[in-house]
Design a protein around this motif. Structure first.
Motif, PDB file in Angstrom:
ATOM      1  N   VAL A   5       0.814  -1.075  -0.046  1.00  0.00           N
ATOM      2  CA  VAL A   5       0.085  -0.089   0.106  1.00  0.00           C
ATOM      3  C   VAL A   5       0.934   1.256   0.011  1.00  0.00           C
ATOM      4  O   VAL A   5       1.747   1.378   1.010  1.00  0.00           O
ATOM      5  CB  VAL A   5      -0.977  -0.004   1.175  1.00  0.00           C
ATOM      6  CG1 VAL A   5      -1.932   1.342   1.177  1.00  0.00           C
ATOM      7  CG2 VAL A   5      -1.813  -1.146   1.191  1.00  0.00           C
ATOM      8  N   THR A   7       2.156   5.108   0.781  1.00  0.00           N
ATOM      9  CA  THR A   7       1.531   5.910   1.696  1.00  0.00           C
ATOM     10  C   THR A   7       1.991   7.451   1.305  1.00  0.00           C
ATOM     11  O   THR A   7       1.646   8.246   2.106  1.00  0.00           O
ATOM     12  CB  THR A   7       2.468   5.663   3.085  1.00  0.00           C
ATOM     13  OG1 THR A   7       3.992   5.498   2.819  1.00  0.00           O
ATOM     14  CG2 THR A   7       1.868   4.335   3.770  1.00  0.00           C
ATOM     15  N   THR A  52     -10.479  12.278  -1.552  1.00  0.00           N
ATOM     16  CA  THR A  52      -9.879  11.303  -2.301  1.00  0.00           C
ATOM     17  C   THR A  52      -8.659  11.660  -3.055  1.00  0.00           C
ATOM     18  O   THR A  52      -8.618  12.894  -3.390  1.00  0.00           O
ATOM     19  CB  THR A  52     -10.831  10.659  -2.943  1.00  0.00           C
ATOM     20  OG1 THR A  52     -12.151  10.125  -2.312  1.00  0.00           O
ATOM     21  CG2 THR A  52     -10.431   9.710  -3.771  1.00  0.00           C
ATOM     22  N   LEU A  54      -5.421  10.056  -5.677  1.00  0.00           N
ATOM     23  CA  LEU A  54      -5.060   8.900  -6.487  1.00  0.00           C
ATOM     24  C   LEU A  54      -3.985   9.292  -7.361  1.00  0.00           C
ATOM     25  O   LEU A  54      -3.217  10.201  -7.450  1.00  0.00           O
ATOM     26  CB  LEU A  54      -6.055   8.607  -7.617  1.00  0.00           C
ATOM     27  CG  LEU A  54      -6.371   9.502  -8.587  1.00  0.00           C
ATOM     28  CD1 LEU A  54      -6.759   8.710  -9.780  1.00  0.00           C
ATOM     29  CD2 LEU A  54      -7.372  10.707  -8.397  1.00  0.00           C
ATOM     30  N   GLU A  74      -6.753   6.462  -3.053  1.00  0.00           N
ATOM     31  CA  GLU A  74      -6.650   6.492  -1.481  1.00  0.00           C
ATOM     32  C   GLU A  74      -7.943   7.368  -1.104  1.00  0.00           C
ATOM     33  O   GLU A  74      -8.098   8.429  -1.307  1.00  0.00           O
ATOM     34  CB  GLU A  74      -5.516   7.024  -1.075  1.00  0.00           C
ATOM     35  CG  GLU A  74      -5.234   7.065   0.568  1.00  0.00           C
ATOM     36  CD  GLU A  74      -4.080   7.917   0.757  1.00  0.00           C
ATOM     37  OE1 GLU A  74      -3.033   7.247   0.919  1.00  0.00           O
ATOM     38  OE2 GLU A  74      -4.018   9.188   1.150  1.00  0.00           O
ATOM     39  N   ALA A  76     -10.143   8.813   2.344  1.00  0.00           N
ATOM     40  CA  ALA A  76      -9.955   8.956   3.670  1.00  0.00           C
ATOM     41  C   ALA A  76     -11.300   8.350   4.003  1.00  0.00           C
ATOM     42  O   ALA A  76     -12.378   8.430   3.584  1.00  0.00           O
ATOM     43  CB  ALA A  76      -9.768  10.279   3.947  1.00  0.00           C
ATOM     44  N   GLN A  98      -6.472  -2.196   0.956  1.00  0.00           N
ATOM     45  CA  GLN A  98      -6.452  -1.753   2.487  1.00  0.00           C
ATOM     46  C   GLN A  98      -7.649  -1.241   2.704  1.00  0.00           C
ATOM     47  O   GLN A  98      -8.381  -0.541   1.777  1.00  0.00           O
ATOM     48  CB  GLN A  98      -5.163  -0.608   2.524  1.00  0.00           C
ATOM     49  CG  GLN A  98      -5.410  -0.059   4.017  1.00  0.00           C
ATOM     50  CD  GLN A  98      -4.424   0.977   4.116  1.00  0.00           C
ATOM     51  OE1 GLN A  98      -3.109   0.714   4.409  1.00  0.00           O
ATOM     52  NE2 GLN A  98      -4.710   2.261   4.258  1.00  0.00           N
ATOM     53  N   ASN A 131     -16.227   5.284   1.935  1.00  0.00           N
ATOM     54  CA  ASN A 131     -15.352   4.713   2.719  1.00  0.00           C
ATOM     55  C   ASN A 131     -16.007   4.983   4.156  1.00  0.00           C
ATOM     56  O   ASN A 131     -15.604   6.008   4.914  1.00  0.00           O
ATOM     57  CB  ASN A 131     -14.044   5.116   2.926  1.00  0.00           C
ATOM     58  CG  ASN A 131     -12.984   4.347   4.235  1.00  0.00           C
ATOM     59  OD1 ASN A 131     -13.436   3.572   4.552  1.00  0.00           O
ATOM     60  ND2 ASN A 131     -12.097   5.129   4.095  1.00  0.00           N
ATOM     61  N   GLU A 135      -9.934   3.774   8.719  1.00  0.00           N
ATOM     62  CA  GLU A 135      -8.741   4.164   7.823  1.00  0.00           C
ATOM     63  C   GLU A 135      -8.848   4.328   6.792  1.00  0.00           C
ATOM     64  O   GLU A 135      -9.985   3.949   6.175  1.00  0.00           O
ATOM     65  CB  GLU A 135      -8.019   2.668   8.244  1.00  0.00           C
ATOM     66  CG  GLU A 135      -8.280   1.422   7.561  1.00  0.00           C
ATOM     67  CD  GLU A 135      -7.235   0.312   7.723  1.00  0.00           C
ATOM     68  OE1 GLU A 135      -6.135   0.615   7.808  1.00  0.00           O
ATOM     69  OE2 GLU A 135      -7.767  -0.814   7.432  1.00  0.00           O
ATOM     70  N   ASP A 136      -7.715   4.851   6.108  1.00  0.00           N
ATOM     71  CA  ASP A 136      -8.024   5.007   4.605  1.00  0.00           C
ATOM     72  C   ASP A 136      -8.492   3.749   3.957  1.00  0.00           C
ATOM     73  O   ASP A 136      -7.906   2.710   4.127  1.00  0.00           O
ATOM     74  CB  ASP A 136      -6.613   5.702   3.982  1.00  0.00           C
ATOM     75  CG  ASP A 136      -6.281   6.908   4.546  1.00  0.00           C
ATOM     76  OD1 ASP A 136      -7.273   7.867   5.091  1.00  0.00           O
ATOM     77  OD2 ASP A 136      -5.149   7.475   4.265  1.00  0.00           O
ATOM     78  N   VAL A 138      -7.949   1.938   0.295  1.00  0.00           N
ATOM     79  CA  VAL A 138      -6.787   2.016  -0.789  1.00  0.00           C
ATOM     80  C   VAL A 138      -7.223   0.758  -1.808  1.00  0.00           C
ATOM     81  O   VAL A 138      -7.366  -0.342  -1.554  1.00  0.00           O
ATOM     82  CB  VAL A 138      -5.551   1.835  -0.368  1.00  0.00           C
ATOM     83  CG1 VAL A 138      -4.547   1.998  -1.648  1.00  0.00           C
ATOM     84  CG2 VAL A 138      -4.909   2.980   0.605  1.00  0.00           C
TER      85      VAL A 138
END
Length: 275
Positions: A5, A7, A52, A54, A74, A76, A98, A131, A135-136, A138
């Motif tokens: 993943v 970061t 978001t 990307l 990604e 949030a 993730q 989401n 957590e984020d 992904v």
């Protein structure tokens, strides 16, 4: 299962320029985008997506690879989109690495996803993603213009998980090289496949594959040495390889653990004659 993943972040001023992303290459036959290039300053945003960002790994380029785009997205906590796609002709695959986003698909309801979840979204089907986790979230988002064919009914959406798709060993490899196929390769309704290819330590593609399919290969786990055209390139988890049609390719998995990647290819259609 293990999934790399990204970061984001940014290298320190004290780091060498050739450090985190020094293996980056862009040639007439292939590109390598190392994981270190997925920094804060290379992230992008999309309309109608909240909280978001990307990273764009691939997009159609004239004279290179032309059939697909691939993002690492990604989202949030609390983020997502109710209007994620602005192209009615685009089909998509989502693969979660993730978090626990939820996807709502027209005619199929809402599905709670987790790392390893795989979603196929046909062209023109409404979908949304949120989401609601802590957590984020992904995921990889692979998009392709669906090539409709008269008399062939387009495929329906589906949601599955890689734990429910058995690896199929390649012939005469004793399981050292295997593929998890989420779509039957004989199903001509599908004009793309997104699979997971795995190698045990020491496993190999023992010949230079040379074929019409374009590829996007995102390394989920492990490391290997990959033949791209005439170059042997060392790759690791988080790296992305982008291959145009007919680029020779082979692989040797270096260990100590498994080497796995998410593989895109275009399939099951006539070669276009009107480029």
């Amino acid at each position: 299962m293990s999934y790399y993943v990204p970061t984001g972040g940014l290298p320190a001023q004290s780091e060498l320029t050739t450090g985190r992303s020094g293996r980056a290459r862009f040639t007439t036959a292939y590109a390598v985008i190392p994981r270190g290039t997925l920094s804060d300053i290379t992230a992008s945003r999309l309309p109608h997506w909240d909280d978001t960002r990307l990273w764009v790994l691939a997009r159609p380029l004239s004279g290179f690879a032309e059939t697909f785009s691939q993002y690492v997205v990604e989202v949030a906590p609390g983020g997502g989109s109710d209007l994620p796609e602005d192209d009615d002709g685009a089909e998509a695959v989502l693969f979660v690495v993730q978090g626990t986003p939820a996807v709502t698909i027209e005619g199929s309801g809402t599905h709670q996803l987790s790392p390893g979840s795989y979603v196929y979204l046909p062209a023109g089907v409404f979908w949304a993603l949120r989401n609601r986790g802590h957590e984020d979230a992904v995921f990889h988002w692979i998009r392709k213009k669906y090539a409709a064919v008269d008399g062939v009914v387009p495929p329906a959406p589906f949601v599955t998980h890689e734990r429910d798709v058995l690896p199929q060993p390649m012939p005469d490899t004793d399981g050292a090289w295997a593929t998890q196929r989420f779509v039957d390769p004989n199903d001509v309704r599908h004009d793309m496949q997104v699979n997971i290819v795995s190698f045990e330590p020491g496993g190999a593609i023992p010949f230079p594959e040379t074929h019409v399919m374009e590829h996007g290969l995102y390394v989920l786990e492990g490391k290997a040495v990959y033949l791209l055209n005439t170059d042997w390139v060392e790759v690791e988890a988080g790296d992305f390889m982008w291959l145009r049609a007919f680029c020779p390719q082979a692989c040797y998995a270096g260990g100590p653990g498994r080497f796995r990647y998410l593989l895109y290819k275009d399939v099951n259609r006539h070669a276009a004659l009107d480029l």
